[in-house]
Design a protein around this motif. Structure first.
Motif, PDB file in Angstrom:
ATOM      1  N   SER A  22       0.843  -1.198   0.000  1.00 50.67           N
ATOM      2  CA  SER A  22       0.000   0.000   0.000  1.00 50.67           C
ATOM      3  C   SER A  22       0.883   1.254   0.000  1.00 50.67           C
ATOM      4  O   SER A  22       2.064   1.214   0.355  1.00 50.67           O
ATOM      5  CB  SER A  22      -0.908   0.015   1.231  1.00 50.67           C
ATOM      6  OG  SER A  22      -0.169   0.318   2.397  1.00 50.67           O
ATOM      7  N   ASP A  23       0.288   2.376  -0.391  1.00 51.50           N
ATOM      8  CA  ASP A  23       1.007   3.650  -0.369  1.00 51.50           C
ATOM      9  C   ASP A  23       1.460   3.996   1.043  1.00 51.50           C
ATOM     10  O   ASP A  23       2.548   4.533   1.242  1.00 51.50           O
ATOM     11  CB  ASP A  23       0.132   4.777  -0.927  1.00 51.50           C
ATOM     12  CG  ASP A  23      -0.076   4.669  -2.427  1.00 51.50           C
ATOM     13  OD1 ASP A  23       0.711   3.963  -3.103  1.00 51.50           O
ATOM     14  OD2 ASP A  23      -1.025   5.296  -2.938  1.00 51.50           O
ATOM     15  N   ARG A  24       0.636   3.676   2.018  1.00 51.23           N
ATOM     16  CA  ARG A  24       0.978   3.962   3.416  1.00 51.23           C
ATOM     17  C   ARG A  24       2.184   3.144   3.860  1.00 51.23           C
ATOM     18  O   ARG A  24       3.081   3.655   4.523  1.00 51.23           O
ATOM     19  CB  ARG A  24      -0.222   3.687   4.312  1.00 51.23           C
ATOM     20  CG  ARG A  24       0.036   4.009   5.761  1.00 51.23           C
ATOM     21  CD  ARG A  24      -1.194   3.838   6.590  1.00 51.23           C
ATOM     22  NE  ARG A  24      -0.895   4.136   7.971  1.00 51.23           N
ATOM     23  CZ  ARG A  24      -1.635   3.772   8.976  1.00 51.23           C
ATOM     24  NH1 ARG A  24      -2.748   3.104   8.758  1.00 51.23           N
ATOM     25  NH2 ARG A  24      -1.297   4.074  10.198  1.00 51.23           N
ATOM     26  N   GLU A  25       2.200   1.850   3.508  1.00 51.10           N
ATOM     27  CA  GLU A  25       3.344   0.996   3.856  1.00 51.10           C
ATOM     28  C   GLU A  25       4.612   1.510   3.180  1.00 51.10           C
ATOM     29  O   GLU A  25       5.675   1.584   3.798  1.00 51.10           O
ATOM     30  CB  GLU A  25       3.077  -0.452   3.441  1.00 51.10           C
ATOM     31  CG  GLU A  25       2.024  -1.138   4.267  1.00 51.10           C
ATOM     32  CD  GLU A  25       1.610  -2.481   3.696  1.00 51.10           C
ATOM     33  OE1 GLU A  25       1.391  -3.408   4.499  1.00 51.10           O
ATOM     34  OE2 GLU A  25       1.503  -2.592   2.445  1.00 51.10           O
ATOM     35  N   LEU A  82       9.918   3.988   3.371  1.00 50.84           N
ATOM     36  CA  LEU A  82      10.835   4.959   2.775  1.00 50.84           C
ATOM     37  C   LEU A  82      11.231   6.036   3.783  1.00 50.84           C
ATOM     38  O   LEU A  82      12.409   6.400   3.877  1.00 50.84           O
ATOM     39  CB  LEU A  82      10.225   5.587   1.523  1.00 50.84           C
ATOM     40  CG  LEU A  82      10.125   4.680   0.306  1.00 50.84           C
ATOM     41  CD1 LEU A  82       9.358   5.372  -0.814  1.00 50.84           C
ATOM     42  CD2 LEU A  82      11.500   4.236  -0.169  1.00 50.84           C
ATOM     43  N   ASP A  83      10.267   6.530   4.547  1.00 48.11           N
ATOM     44  CA  ASP A  83      10.572   7.522   5.579  1.00 48.11           C
ATOM     45  C   ASP A  83      11.538   6.930   6.612  1.00 48.11           C
ATOM     46  O   ASP A  83      12.496   7.590   7.019  1.00 48.11           O
ATOM     47  CB  ASP A  83       9.307   8.010   6.275  1.00 48.11           C
ATOM     48  CG  ASP A  83       8.460   8.935   5.412  1.00 48.11           C
ATOM     49  OD1 ASP A  83       8.917   9.342   4.314  1.00 48.11           O
ATOM     50  OD2 ASP A  83       7.311   9.229   5.831  1.00 48.11           O
ATOM     51  N   GLY A  84      11.282   5.700   7.021  1.00 47.85           N
ATOM     52  CA  GLY A  84      12.149   5.042   8.000  1.00 47.85           C
ATOM     53  C   GLY A  84      13.557   4.836   7.478  1.00 47.85           C
ATOM     54  O   GLY A  84      14.543   5.099   8.176  1.00 47.85           O
ATOM     55  N   LEU A  85      13.665   4.360   6.239  1.00 49.40           N
ATOM     56  CA  LEU A  85      14.985   4.148   5.641  1.00 49.40           C
ATOM     57  C   LEU A  85      15.759   5.454   5.515  1.00 49.40           C
ATOM     58  O   LEU A  85      16.944   5.528   5.871  1.00 49.40           O
ATOM     59  CB  LEU A  85      14.856   3.492   4.265  1.00 49.40           C
ATOM     60  CG  LEU A  85      14.449   2.038   4.247  1.00 49.40           C
ATOM     61  CD1 LEU A  85      14.161   1.582   2.825  1.00 49.40           C
ATOM     62  CD2 LEU A  85      15.524   1.167   4.885  1.00 49.40           C
ATOM     63  N   ASN A  86      15.103   6.482   5.010  1.00 54.55           N
ATOM     64  CA  ASN A  86      15.792   7.751   4.803  1.00 54.55           C
ATOM     65  C   ASN A  86      16.152   8.434   6.120  1.00 54.55           C
ATOM     66  O   ASN A  86      17.139   9.164   6.191  1.00 54.55           O
ATOM     67  CB  ASN A  86      14.977   8.652   3.885  1.00 54.55           C
ATOM     68  CG  ASN A  86      15.006   8.133   2.458  1.00 54.55           C
ATOM     69  OD1 ASN A  86      16.034   7.690   1.966  1.00 54.55           O
ATOM     70  ND2 ASN A  86      13.865   8.156   1.795  1.00 54.55           N
ATOM     71  N   ASP A  99      11.987   4.396  -3.928  1.00 51.70           N
ATOM     72  CA  ASP A  99      10.796   3.617  -4.292  1.00 51.70           C
ATOM     73  C   ASP A  99      10.963   2.177  -3.826  1.00 51.70           C
ATOM     74  O   ASP A  99      12.089   1.684  -3.693  1.00 51.70           O
ATOM     75  CB  ASP A  99      10.572   3.643  -5.801  1.00 51.70           C
ATOM     76  CG  ASP A  99       9.168   3.211  -6.201  1.00 51.70           C
ATOM     77  OD1 ASP A  99       8.262   3.193  -5.336  1.00 51.70           O
ATOM     78  OD2 ASP A  99       8.967   2.887  -7.387  1.00 51.70           O
ATOM     79  N   ILE A 100       9.837   1.535  -3.590  1.00 53.22           N
ATOM     80  CA  ILE A 100       9.800   0.120  -3.213  1.00 53.22           C
ATOM     81  C   ILE A 100       8.718  -0.537  -4.046  1.00 53.22           C
ATOM     82  O   ILE A 100       7.599  -0.015  -4.149  1.00 53.22           O
ATOM     83  CB  ILE A 100       9.448  -0.071  -1.726  1.00 53.22           C
ATOM     84  CG1 ILE A 100      10.463   0.649  -0.837  1.00 53.22           C
ATOM     85  CG2 ILE A 100       9.382  -1.550  -1.375  1.00 53.22           C
ATOM     86  CD1 ILE A 100      10.047   0.681   0.616  1.00 53.22           C
ATOM     87  N   VAL A 101       9.054  -1.684  -4.611  1.00 52.84           N
ATOM     88  CA  VAL A 101       8.098  -2.458  -5.401  1.00 52.84           C
ATOM     89  C   VAL A 101       8.092  -3.881  -4.863  1.00 52.84           C
ATOM     90  O   VAL A 101       9.157  -4.463  -4.624  1.00 52.84           O
ATOM     91  CB  VAL A 101       8.482  -2.458  -6.902  1.00 52.84           C
ATOM     92  CG1 VAL A 101       7.511  -3.298  -7.703  1.00 52.84           C
ATOM     93  CG2 VAL A 101       8.567  -1.038  -7.443  1.00 52.84           C
ATOM     94  N   SER A 146       5.663  -8.973   5.126  1.00 49.76           N
ATOM     95  CA  SER A 146       5.411  -7.549   4.964  1.00 49.76           C
ATOM     96  C   SER A 146       6.651  -6.745   5.338  1.00 49.76           C
ATOM     97  O   SER A 146       7.462  -7.168   6.170  1.00 49.76           O
ATOM     98  CB  SER A 146       4.240  -7.123   5.850  1.00 49.76           C
ATOM     99  OG  SER A 146       4.049  -5.727   5.778  1.00 49.76           O
ATOM    100  N   CYS A 147       6.763  -5.578   4.763  1.00 50.82           N
ATOM    101  CA  CYS A 147       7.861  -4.672   5.097  1.00 50.82           C
ATOM    102  C   CYS A 147       7.527  -3.839   6.335  1.00 50.82           C
ATOM    103  O   CYS A 147       8.375  -3.127   6.857  1.00 50.82           O
ATOM    104  CB  CYS A 147       8.185  -3.760   3.921  1.00 50.82           C
ATOM    105  SG  CYS A 147       6.813  -2.739   3.365  1.00 50.82           S
ATOM    106  N   VAL A 148       6.276  -3.947   6.801  1.00 49.40           N
ATOM    107  CA  VAL A 148       5.814  -3.167   7.948  1.00 49.40           C
ATOM    108  C   VAL A 148       5.329  -4.103   9.049  1.00 49.40           C
ATOM    109  O   VAL A 148       4.665  -5.104   8.783  1.00 49.40           O
ATOM    110  CB  VAL A 148       4.669  -2.205   7.537  1.00 49.40           C
ATOM    111  CG1 VAL A 148       4.095  -1.489   8.735  1.00 49.40           C
ATOM    112  CG2 VAL A 148       5.155  -1.211   6.499  1.00 49.40           C
TER     113      VAL A 148
END
Length: 92
Positions: free
Chosen positions: A3-6, A11-15, A34-36, A62-64
């Motif tokens: 999802s866009d939220r995930e 991305l916010d966490g990584l950066n 980006d993540i796909v 999941s990534c989250v």
């Protein structure tokens, strides 16, 4: 399906952790862009002083986790980034 939220959460966490985690290497400042997700296959795009590229890896989950980046997912990404960095050294 990611999802866009995930995607934003990760991305916010990584950066946010880039300065202490990724930027200390020989490729300068990192920015994950980006993540796909395609089933178990993950592709994470980034920019750094070496240019624009991506890493891919398999992770079945999941990534989250609990509204934050999954630690297990992050460890899989970190291993893929380490492999990418080794490839870059081999290409010099």
């Amino acid at each position: 399906m990611l999802s866009d939220r995930e995607k934003k959460t990760v991305l916010d966490g990584l950066n946010e952790i880039c300065p202490d985690t990724f930027n200390e290497g020989s490729h300068g400042e990192w920015e994950f862009t980006d993540i796909v997700q395609d089933g178990k296959k993950w592709i994470v795009h980034f920019n750094n002083d070496s240019g624009t590229d991506y890493v891919s890896f398999n992770y079945d989950g999941s990534c989250v986790s609990k509204n934050d980046m999954s630690q297990d997912w992050f460890e899989s990404l970190s291993a893929a980034v380490s492999d990418w960095e080794m490839e870059q050294m081999d290409n010099y």
